[in-house]
Scaffold this motif. Structure first.
Motif, mmCIF file in Angstrom:
data_model
loop_
_atom_site.group_PDB
_atom_site.id
_atom_site.type_symbol
_atom_site.label_atom_id
_atom_site.label_comp_id
_atom_site.label_asym_id
_atom_site.label_seq_id
_atom_site.Cartn_x
_atom_site.Cartn_y
_atom_site.Cartn_z
ATOM 1 N N PRO A 67 0.816 -1.222 0.000
ATOM 2 C CA PRO A 67 0.000 0.000 0.000
ATOM 3 C C PRO A 67 0.848 1.270 0.000
ATOM 4 N N ARG A 68 0.375 2.245 -0.780
ATOM 5 C CA ARG A 68 1.053 3.558 -0.851
ATOM 6 C C ARG A 68 0.027 4.634 -0.604
ATOM 7 N N LEU A 69 0.440 5.656 0.104
ATOM 8 C CA LEU A 69 -0.457 6.779 0.381
ATOM 9 C C LEU A 69 0.004 7.966 -0.450
ATOM 10 N N PHE A 70 -0.920 8.631 -1.130
ATOM 11 C CA PHE A 70 -0.525 9.836 -1.861
ATOM 12 C C PHE A 70 -1.669 10.850 -1.897
ATOM 13 N N THR A 71 -1.278 12.105 -2.113
ATOM 14 C CA THR A 71 -2.285 13.152 -2.150
ATOM 15 C C THR A 71 -2.675 13.414 -3.597
ATOM 16 N N VAL A 72 -3.926 13.839 -3.786
ATOM 17 C CA VAL A 72 -4.418 14.135 -5.135
ATOM 18 C C VAL A 72 -5.058 15.521 -5.105
ATOM 19 N N SER A 73 -4.949 16.222 -6.265
ATOM 20 C CA SER A 73 -5.464 17.592 -6.293
ATOM 21 C C SER A 73 -6.861 17.649 -6.917
ATOM 22 N N SER A 74 -7.249 16.589 -7.643
ATOM 23 C CA SER A 74 -8.566 16.584 -8.301
ATOM 24 C C SER A 74 -8.921 15.152 -8.682
ATOM 25 N N ILE A 75 -10.126 14.980 -9.202
ATOM 26 C CA ILE A 75 -10.571 13.663 -9.690
ATOM 27 C C ILE A 75 -9.610 13.182 -10.794
ATOM 28 N N SER A 76 -9.341 14.077 -11.753
ATOM 29 C CA SER A 76 -8.488 13.669 -12.886
ATOM 30 C C SER A 76 -7.080 13.354 -12.401
ATOM 31 N N ASP A 77 -6.612 14.126 -11.438
ATOM 32 C CA ASP A 77 -5.257 13.869 -10.920
ATOM 33 C C ASP A 77 -5.214 12.493 -10.227
ATOM 34 N N ALA A 78 -6.286 12.153 -9.504
ATOM 35 C CA ALA A 78 -6.346 10.842 -8.837
ATOM 36 C C ALA A 78 -6.263 9.730 -9.882
ATOM 37 N N ALA A 79 -7.080 9.854 -10.952
ATOM 38 C CA ALA A 79 -7.086 8.821 -12.005
ATOM 39 C C ALA A 79 -5.716 8.762 -12.697
ATOM 40 N N ARG A 80 -5.129 9.929 -12.921
ATOM 41 C CA ARG A 80 -3.831 9.980 -13.607
ATOM 42 C C ARG A 80 -2.762 9.269 -12.765
ATOM 43 N N GLN A 81 -2.755 9.535 -11.484
ATOM 44 C CA GLN A 81 -1.725 8.918 -10.628
ATOM 45 C C GLN A 81 -1.926 7.398 -10.529
ATOM 46 N N LEU A 82 -3.176 6.987 -10.469
ATOM 47 C CA LEU A 82 -3.430 5.539 -10.409
ATOM 48 C C LEU A 82 -3.017 4.882 -11.720
ATOM 49 N N ARG A 83 -3.386 5.499 -12.849
ATOM 50 C CA ARG A 83 -3.025 4.933 -14.169
ATOM 51 C C ARG A 83 -1.512 4.854 -14.322
ATOM 52 N N ALA A 84 -0.814 5.800 -13.729
ATOM 53 C CA ALA A 84 0.656 5.806 -13.839
ATOM 54 C C ALA A 84 1.253 4.629 -13.072
ATOM 55 N N MET A 85 0.533 4.152 -12.057
ATOM 56 C CA MET A 85 1.053 3.024 -11.261
ATOM 57 C C MET A 85 0.839 1.698 -11.979
ATOM 58 N N GLN A 86 -0.346 1.501 -12.572
ATOM 59 C CA GLN A 86 -0.652 0.301 -13.365
ATOM 60 C C GLN A 86 -2.013 0.443 -14.024
ATOM 61 N N ARG A 87 -2.409 -0.576 -14.831
ATOM 62 C CA ARG A 87 -3.624 -0.437 -15.640
ATOM 63 C C ARG A 87 -4.912 -0.722 -14.865
ATOM 64 N N ASN A 88 -4.953 -1.879 -14.209
ATOM 65 C CA ASN A 88 -6.241 -2.367 -13.683
ATOM 66 C C ASN A 88 -6.431 -2.040 -12.198
ATOM 67 N N VAL A 103 -13.719 8.924 -10.150
ATOM 68 C CA VAL A 103 -12.342 8.504 -10.478
ATOM 69 C C VAL A 103 -12.404 7.197 -11.280
ATOM 70 N N SER A 104 -13.225 6.274 -10.820
ATOM 71 C CA SER A 104 -13.324 4.965 -11.496
ATOM 72 C C SER A 104 -13.703 5.128 -12.966
ATOM 73 N N GLN A 105 -14.562 6.106 -13.245
ATOM 74 C CA GLN A 105 -14.973 6.351 -14.650
ATOM 75 C C GLN A 105 -13.797 6.754 -15.528
ATOM 76 N N GLN A 106 -12.759 7.281 -14.919
ATOM 77 C CA GLN A 106 -11.591 7.728 -15.706
ATOM 78 C C GLN A 106 -10.481 6.676 -15.731
ATOM 79 N N LEU A 107 -10.781 5.499 -15.170
ATOM 80 C CA LEU A 107 -9.791 4.407 -15.188
ATOM 81 C C LEU A 107 -10.223 3.374 -16.228
ATOM 82 N N PRO A 108 -9.274 2.585 -16.770
ATOM 83 C CA PRO A 108 -9.663 1.567 -17.747
ATOM 84 C C PRO A 108 -10.695 0.614 -17.150
#
Ligand SMILES: C[S@@+](CC[C@H](N)C(=O)[O-])C[C@H]1O[C@@H](n2cnc3c(N)ncnc32)[C@H](O)[C@@H]1O
Length: 327
Positions: A67-88, A103-108
Protein backbone atom coordinates in the motif's frame (compact mmCIF):
# COMPACT_ATOMS: atom_id res chain seq x y z
CA UNK A 1 -8.81 0.46 20.33
CA UNK A 2 -7.43 -0.10 16.83
CA UNK A 3 -10.87 0.62 15.32
CA UNK A 4 -10.54 4.20 16.54
CA UNK A 5 -7.19 4.74 14.90
CA UNK A 6 -7.61 6.29 11.45
CA UNK A 7 -4.78 6.18 8.92
CA UNK A 8 -4.78 9.82 8.05
CA UNK A 9 -2.47 12.04 10.02
CA UNK A 10 -0.56 9.09 11.39
CA UNK A 11 1.06 7.96 8.18
CA UNK A 12 4.40 9.49 9.06
CA UNK A 13 4.52 7.21 12.13
CA UNK A 14 4.23 4.19 9.86
CA UNK A 15 6.83 5.09 7.26
CA UNK A 16 9.79 2.78 7.02
CA UNK A 17 7.90 -0.20 8.45
CA UNK A 18 6.84 -3.01 6.07
CA UNK A 19 3.09 -2.98 6.14
CA UNK A 20 0.08 -4.27 4.30
CA UNK A 21 -3.63 -3.51 4.22
CA UNK A 22 -6.12 -6.31 4.90
CA UNK A 23 -9.76 -6.23 3.82
CA UNK A 24 -12.05 -8.00 6.30
CA UNK A 25 -15.11 -9.86 4.98
CA UNK A 26 -18.29 -7.91 5.84
CA UNK A 27 -19.13 -8.57 9.50
CA UNK A 28 -15.72 -9.99 10.42
CA UNK A 29 -13.58 -6.92 11.13
CA UNK A 30 -13.24 -7.88 14.81
CA UNK A 31 -11.93 -11.33 13.81
CA UNK A 32 -9.33 -9.81 11.49
CA UNK A 33 -8.18 -7.30 14.12
CA UNK A 34 -7.93 -10.10 16.68
CA UNK A 35 -5.75 -12.14 14.33
CA UNK A 36 -3.45 -9.25 13.50
CA UNK A 37 -3.15 -8.30 17.18
CA UNK A 38 -0.56 -5.70 18.14
CA UNK A 39 0.61 -5.26 14.55
CA UNK A 40 -2.56 -3.26 13.71
CA UNK A 41 -1.71 0.35 12.90
CA UNK A 42 -5.11 1.69 11.88
CA UNK A 43 -8.45 1.00 10.23
CA UNK A 44 -10.46 2.54 7.43
CA UNK A 45 -13.86 0.86 7.29
CA UNK A 46 -13.15 -2.85 6.79
CA UNK A 47 -9.61 -2.11 5.67
CA UNK A 48 -6.96 -2.71 8.33
CA UNK A 49 -3.42 -1.45 8.00
CA UNK A 50 -0.94 -3.63 9.83
CA UNK A 51 2.67 -4.68 9.84
CA UNK A 52 3.15 -7.74 7.63
CA UNK A 53 2.29 -10.82 9.73
CA UNK A 54 4.30 -14.07 9.62
CA UNK A 55 1.27 -16.08 8.48
CA UNK A 56 -1.54 -14.70 6.32
CA UNK A 57 -4.65 -13.98 8.40
CA UNK A 58 -7.63 -16.22 7.67
CA UNK A 59 -10.19 -13.41 8.04
CA UNK A 60 -8.93 -11.31 5.12
CA UNK A 61 -10.79 -11.24 1.83
CA UNK A 62 -7.98 -9.44 0.05
CA UNK A 63 -4.51 -8.33 1.07
CA UNK A 64 -2.98 -5.13 -0.29
CA UNK A 65 0.64 -6.20 -0.41
CA UNK A 66 2.28 -2.84 -1.09
CA UNK A 67 0.00 0.00 0.00
CA UNK A 68 1.05 3.56 -0.85
CA UNK A 69 -0.46 6.78 0.38
CA UNK A 70 -0.53 9.84 -1.86
CA UNK A 71 -2.29 13.15 -2.15
CA UNK A 72 -4.42 14.14 -5.13
CA UNK A 73 -5.46 17.59 -6.29
CA UNK A 74 -8.57 16.58 -8.30
CA UNK A 75 -10.57 13.66 -9.69
CA UNK A 76 -8.49 13.67 -12.89
CA UNK A 77 -5.26 13.87 -10.92
CA UNK A 78 -6.35 10.84 -8.84
CA UNK A 79 -7.09 8.82 -12.00
CA UNK A 80 -3.83 9.98 -13.61
CA UNK A 81 -1.72 8.92 -10.63
CA UNK A 82 -3.43 5.54 -10.41
CA UNK A 83 -3.02 4.93 -14.17
CA UNK A 84 0.66 5.81 -13.84
CA UNK A 85 1.05 3.02 -11.26
CA UNK A 86 -0.65 0.30 -13.37
CA UNK A 87 -3.62 -0.44 -15.64
CA UNK A 88 -6.24 -2.37 -13.68
CA UNK A 89 -7.83 -1.04 -10.51
CA UNK A 90 -10.76 -1.95 -8.27
CA UNK A 91 -12.11 0.71 -5.98
CA UNK A 92 -12.71 -0.18 -2.36
CA UNK A 93 -15.23 2.51 -1.42
CA UNK A 94 -15.56 3.18 2.27
CA UNK A 95 -16.95 6.70 2.01
CA UNK A 96 -16.88 9.49 -0.64
CA UNK A 97 -18.79 7.14 -2.92
CA UNK A 98 -19.59 9.76 -5.58
CA UNK A 99 -15.96 10.91 -5.76
CA UNK A 100 -14.80 7.29 -5.95
CA UNK A 101 -17.21 6.60 -8.84
CA UNK A 102 -15.97 9.67 -10.73
CA UNK A 103 -12.34 8.50 -10.48
CA UNK A 104 -13.32 4.96 -11.50
CA UNK A 105 -14.97 6.35 -14.65
CA UNK A 106 -11.59 7.73 -15.71
CA UNK A 107 -9.79 4.41 -15.19
CA UNK A 108 -9.66 1.57 -17.75
CA UNK A 109 -12.66 -0.75 -17.51
CA UNK A 110 -11.86 -4.05 -15.82
CA UNK A 111 -13.75 -7.02 -17.31
CA UNK A 112 -16.19 -8.12 -14.62
CA UNK A 113 -17.47 -11.32 -16.25
CA UNK A 114 -18.39 -14.05 -13.76
CA UNK A 115 -15.93 -16.95 -13.78
CA UNK A 116 -17.00 -20.18 -15.47
CA UNK A 117 -16.00 -23.15 -13.30
CA UNK A 118 -13.60 -24.86 -13.79
CA UNK A 119 -11.41 -22.19 -15.27
CA UNK A 120 -8.41 -20.33 -13.97
CA UNK A 121 -8.74 -16.94 -12.30
CA UNK A 122 -7.60 -13.86 -14.27
CA UNK A 123 -3.83 -13.47 -14.40
CA UNK A 124 -3.55 -9.71 -14.90
CA UNK A 125 -2.68 -7.88 -11.71
CA UNK A 126 -5.56 -6.02 -10.12
CA UNK A 127 -4.79 -3.15 -7.77
CA UNK A 128 -7.05 -1.76 -5.05
CA UNK A 129 -7.54 1.79 -3.95
CA UNK A 130 -9.62 3.87 -1.58
CA UNK A 131 -10.05 7.52 -0.70
CA UNK A 132 -8.96 8.01 2.90
CA UNK A 133 -10.00 11.66 2.69
CA UNK A 134 -11.07 13.99 -0.14
CA UNK A 135 -7.47 14.50 -1.22
CA UNK A 136 -5.70 11.38 0.08
CA UNK A 137 -5.67 7.95 -1.56
CA UNK A 138 -4.37 4.63 -0.27
CA UNK A 139 -3.58 2.29 -3.16
CA UNK A 140 -1.80 -0.98 -3.72
CA UNK A 141 -0.87 -2.14 -7.20
CA UNK A 142 -0.24 -5.63 -5.79
CA UNK A 143 -3.03 -7.58 -4.09
CA UNK A 144 -3.48 -11.26 -3.27
CA UNK A 145 -6.86 -11.58 -5.01
CA UNK A 146 -7.32 -11.14 -8.75
CA UNK A 147 -11.00 -10.36 -8.06
CA UNK A 148 -12.28 -6.90 -7.05
CA UNK A 149 -12.10 -6.76 -3.25
CA UNK A 150 -11.68 -10.54 -3.17
CA UNK A 151 -15.26 -11.05 -4.36
CA UNK A 152 -15.13 -14.05 -6.65
CA UNK A 153 -18.34 -14.47 -8.62
CA UNK A 154 -19.19 -17.50 -10.72
CA UNK A 155 -21.45 -18.10 -13.65
CA UNK A 156 -24.01 -19.94 -11.55
CA UNK A 157 -25.85 -23.13 -12.44
CA UNK A 158 -29.43 -22.60 -11.27
CA UNK A 159 -30.64 -25.99 -12.50
CA UNK A 160 -28.40 -28.89 -11.57
CA UNK A 161 -26.76 -28.44 -8.14
CA UNK A 162 -28.85 -29.81 -5.25
CA UNK A 163 -27.79 -26.89 -3.01
CA UNK A 164 -26.02 -23.53 -3.22
CA UNK A 165 -23.12 -24.97 -1.20
CA UNK A 166 -21.56 -25.93 -4.54
CA UNK A 167 -20.35 -22.30 -4.88
CA UNK A 168 -18.21 -22.69 -1.75
CA UNK A 169 -16.46 -25.72 -3.18
CA UNK A 170 -16.04 -24.07 -6.60
CA UNK A 171 -14.38 -21.15 -4.85
CA UNK A 172 -12.13 -23.31 -2.65
CA UNK A 173 -10.92 -25.36 -5.64
CA UNK A 174 -10.40 -22.20 -7.72
CA UNK A 175 -8.39 -20.56 -4.96
CA UNK A 176 -6.13 -23.54 -4.35
CA UNK A 177 -5.68 -24.07 -8.10
CA UNK A 178 -6.23 -27.82 -7.78
CA UNK A 179 -9.21 -30.12 -8.17
CA UNK A 180 -9.99 -33.81 -8.15
CA UNK A 181 -10.37 -35.51 -11.50
CA UNK A 182 -11.21 -38.88 -13.04
CA UNK A 183 -9.84 -41.76 -10.98
CA UNK A 184 -9.59 -39.72 -7.76
CA UNK A 185 -11.34 -41.18 -4.76
CA UNK A 186 -13.13 -38.50 -2.70
CA UNK A 187 -14.77 -38.76 0.69
CA UNK A 188 -17.53 -36.15 1.15
CA UNK A 189 -18.51 -35.87 4.82
CA UNK A 190 -21.80 -34.12 5.59
CA UNK A 191 -22.75 -34.52 1.94
CA UNK A 192 -26.54 -33.98 2.01
CA UNK A 193 -28.29 -32.72 -0.06
CA UNK A 194 -25.31 -33.10 -2.41
CA UNK A 195 -23.93 -29.78 -3.70
CA UNK A 196 -20.31 -30.79 -3.10
CA UNK A 197 -20.92 -34.40 -4.22
CA UNK A 198 -22.42 -33.00 -7.43
CA UNK A 199 -19.31 -30.82 -8.04
CA UNK A 200 -16.96 -33.77 -7.47
CA UNK A 201 -19.02 -36.08 -9.66
CA UNK A 202 -19.10 -33.45 -12.44
CA UNK A 203 -15.30 -33.29 -12.25
CA UNK A 204 -15.21 -37.01 -12.99
CA UNK A 205 -14.13 -38.17 -9.52
CA UNK A 206 -15.46 -41.15 -7.54
CA UNK A 207 -17.35 -39.96 -4.45
CA UNK A 208 -18.21 -41.64 -1.16
CA UNK A 209 -20.98 -39.43 0.21
CA UNK A 210 -21.45 -39.70 3.98
CA UNK A 211 -24.51 -38.25 5.72
CA UNK A 212 -27.41 -39.61 7.73
CA UNK A 213 -29.67 -37.37 5.67
CA UNK A 214 -30.65 -38.17 2.09
CA UNK A 215 -28.95 -37.00 -1.07
CA UNK A 216 -30.94 -35.28 -3.76
CA UNK A 217 -32.70 -38.07 -5.72
CA UNK A 218 -30.91 -36.93 -8.90
CA UNK A 219 -27.61 -38.10 -7.36
CA UNK A 220 -28.86 -41.43 -6.03
CA UNK A 221 -27.84 -44.40 -8.15
CA UNK A 222 -25.09 -42.65 -10.14
CA UNK A 223 -22.28 -45.11 -10.78
CA UNK A 224 -19.44 -42.99 -9.40
CA UNK A 225 -21.31 -42.02 -6.20
CA UNK A 226 -21.46 -44.46 -3.32
CA UNK A 227 -23.52 -43.73 -0.23
CA UNK A 228 -22.77 -44.29 3.43
CA UNK A 229 -25.90 -43.35 5.32
CA UNK A 230 -24.25 -43.04 8.72
CA UNK A 231 -22.56 -40.56 11.02
CA UNK A 232 -19.16 -39.36 9.83
CA UNK A 233 -18.00 -39.52 13.44
CA UNK A 234 -18.46 -43.29 13.49
CA UNK A 235 -16.25 -43.83 10.42
CA UNK A 236 -13.11 -45.90 10.79
CA UNK A 237 -10.42 -44.54 8.42
CA UNK A 238 -9.09 -48.08 7.92
CA UNK A 239 -12.53 -49.21 6.80
CA UNK A 240 -12.79 -46.32 4.30
CA UNK A 241 -9.31 -47.03 2.89
CA UNK A 242 -7.04 -44.64 0.98
CA UNK A 243 -8.67 -41.52 -0.41
CA UNK A 244 -7.18 -38.78 -2.58
CA UNK A 245 -9.37 -36.05 -1.12
CA UNK A 246 -11.32 -35.71 2.10
CA UNK A 247 -14.00 -33.01 1.98
CA UNK A 248 -16.12 -32.03 4.95
CA UNK A 249 -18.98 -29.58 5.23
CA UNK A 250 -20.46 -31.18 8.36
CA UNK A 251 -22.36 -28.91 10.72
CA UNK A 252 -20.68 -29.56 14.07
CA UNK A 253 -18.55 -27.91 16.74
CA UNK A 254 -15.10 -27.16 15.28
CA UNK A 255 -13.37 -29.10 18.07
CA UNK A 256 -15.36 -32.18 17.16
CA UNK A 257 -14.32 -31.83 13.53
CA UNK A 258 -10.67 -31.42 14.59
CA UNK A 259 -10.92 -34.69 16.55
CA UNK A 260 -12.44 -36.48 13.55
CA UNK A 261 -9.80 -35.15 11.14
CA UNK A 262 -7.10 -36.04 13.67
CA UNK A 263 -8.10 -39.68 13.29
CA UNK A 264 -7.71 -39.51 9.49
CA UNK A 265 -4.40 -37.64 9.82
CA UNK A 266 -3.11 -40.29 12.22
CA UNK A 267 -4.19 -43.07 9.85
CA UNK A 268 -2.29 -41.40 6.98
CA UNK A 269 -4.90 -42.52 4.45
CA UNK A 270 -5.77 -39.09 2.99
CA UNK A 271 -3.67 -37.01 0.56
CA UNK A 272 -5.62 -33.72 0.46
CA UNK A 273 -8.12 -32.12 2.82
CA UNK A 274 -10.67 -29.35 2.12
CA UNK A 275 -12.95 -28.85 5.11
CA UNK A 276 -15.35 -26.18 6.36
CA UNK A 277 -14.80 -25.20 9.98
CA UNK A 278 -18.16 -23.84 11.11
CA UNK A 279 -18.28 -21.67 14.21
CA UNK A 280 -21.20 -22.13 16.54
CA UNK A 281 -21.48 -18.96 18.62
CA UNK A 282 -18.41 -16.74 18.98
CA UNK A 283 -15.36 -17.33 16.77
CA UNK A 284 -13.11 -19.85 18.50
CA UNK A 285 -9.53 -18.67 17.97
CA UNK A 286 -8.10 -21.53 20.04
CA UNK A 287 -9.61 -24.10 17.73
CA UNK A 288 -8.24 -22.17 14.74
CA UNK A 289 -4.75 -22.69 16.22
CA UNK A 290 -5.50 -26.41 16.48
CA UNK A 291 -6.20 -26.61 12.75
CA UNK A 292 -3.19 -24.46 11.86
CA UNK A 293 -0.94 -26.70 13.97
CA UNK A 294 -1.19 -29.30 11.19
CA UNK A 295 1.98 -28.68 9.15
CA UNK A 296 1.39 -27.27 5.68
CA UNK A 297 -2.22 -26.35 6.40
CA UNK A 298 -4.01 -23.05 5.92
CA UNK A 299 -7.31 -21.48 6.93
CA UNK A 300 -9.13 -19.03 4.69
CA UNK A 301 -12.40 -17.20 4.66
CA UNK A 302 -14.01 -17.65 1.27
CA UNK A 303 -16.28 -15.04 -0.28
CA UNK A 304 -19.03 -17.70 -0.20
CA UNK A 305 -18.36 -18.63 3.44
CA UNK A 306 -20.55 -17.41 6.27
CA UNK A 307 -19.33 -17.63 9.89
CA UNK A 308 -16.95 -20.38 8.87
CA UNK A 309 -13.45 -20.91 7.51
CA UNK A 310 -12.09 -23.37 4.99
CA UNK A 311 -9.17 -25.52 6.13
CA UNK A 312 -6.91 -26.89 3.41
CA UNK A 313 -3.92 -29.23 3.37
CA UNK A 314 -2.60 -30.49 0.05
CA UNK A 315 -0.16 -33.31 -0.67
CA UNK A 316 0.25 -33.99 3.02
CA UNK A 317 2.49 -37.04 2.53
CA UNK A 318 4.91 -35.26 0.17
CA UNK A 319 5.17 -32.36 2.62
CA UNK A 320 5.85 -34.80 5.46
CA UNK A 321 8.62 -36.51 3.44
CA UNK A 322 10.20 -33.13 2.66
CA UNK A 323 10.14 -32.22 6.36
CA UNK A 324 11.65 -35.59 7.32
CA UNK A 325 14.41 -35.16 4.69
CA UNK A 326 15.20 -31.68 6.00
CA UNK A 327 15.78 -32.99 9.56
C1 LIG B 1 -24.22 -27.58 5.32
S1 LIG B 1 -24.87 -29.15 5.14
C2 LIG B 1 -23.85 -29.81 3.89
C3 LIG B 1 -24.16 -29.30 2.53
C4 LIG B 1 -23.47 -30.10 1.46
N1 LIG B 1 -22.02 -29.95 1.50
C5 LIG B 1 -23.93 -29.72 0.08
O1 LIG B 1 -23.10 -29.30 -0.71
O2 LIG B 1 -25.11 -29.87 -0.21
C6 LIG B 1 -24.28 -29.97 6.56
C7 LIG B 1 -24.59 -31.43 6.60
O3 LIG B 1 -23.90 -31.99 7.70
C8 LIG B 1 -24.64 -33.14 8.03
N2 LIG B 1 -24.20 -33.74 9.29
C9 LIG B 1 -24.41 -33.27 10.56
N3 LIG B 1 -23.91 -34.15 11.44
C10 LIG B 1 -23.37 -35.16 10.72
C11 LIG B 1 -22.70 -36.36 11.05
N4 LIG B 1 -22.50 -36.71 12.33
N5 LIG B 1 -22.29 -37.16 10.06
C12 LIG B 1 -22.50 -36.84 8.77
N6 LIG B 1 -23.13 -35.72 8.40
C13 LIG B 1 -23.56 -34.89 9.36
C14 LIG B 1 -26.07 -32.67 8.01
O4 LIG B 1 -26.96 -33.77 7.88
C15 LIG B 1 -26.07 -31.76 6.80
O5 LIG B 1 -26.56 -32.43 5.67
Amino acid sequence: MPEDRPFVGQWSDFSGRPMMAFLAPPGYLAELIHELGDSVLGCHGRLVLAEAPSIPPAWAQNVWKAPRLFTVSSISDAARQLRAMQRNWAACPVHLHRRTALVSQQLPTVAAKPLKFPSSPPVSPLGSWSFLSKDTILASAECTSPFPNGEIRFLEDHVNPPSRAYLKLWEALTRIGRRPGPGDRCLDLGASPGGWTWVLHELGADVIAVDKADLDPRLEGLARISRRKESAFALDPADVGDVDWLFSDIICYPGRLADLLGRFLAAGTVRNFVCTVKFQGPTDFEVMSRFLAVPGSSLMHLFHNRHELTWVVLDIHEKQEQRDAAH
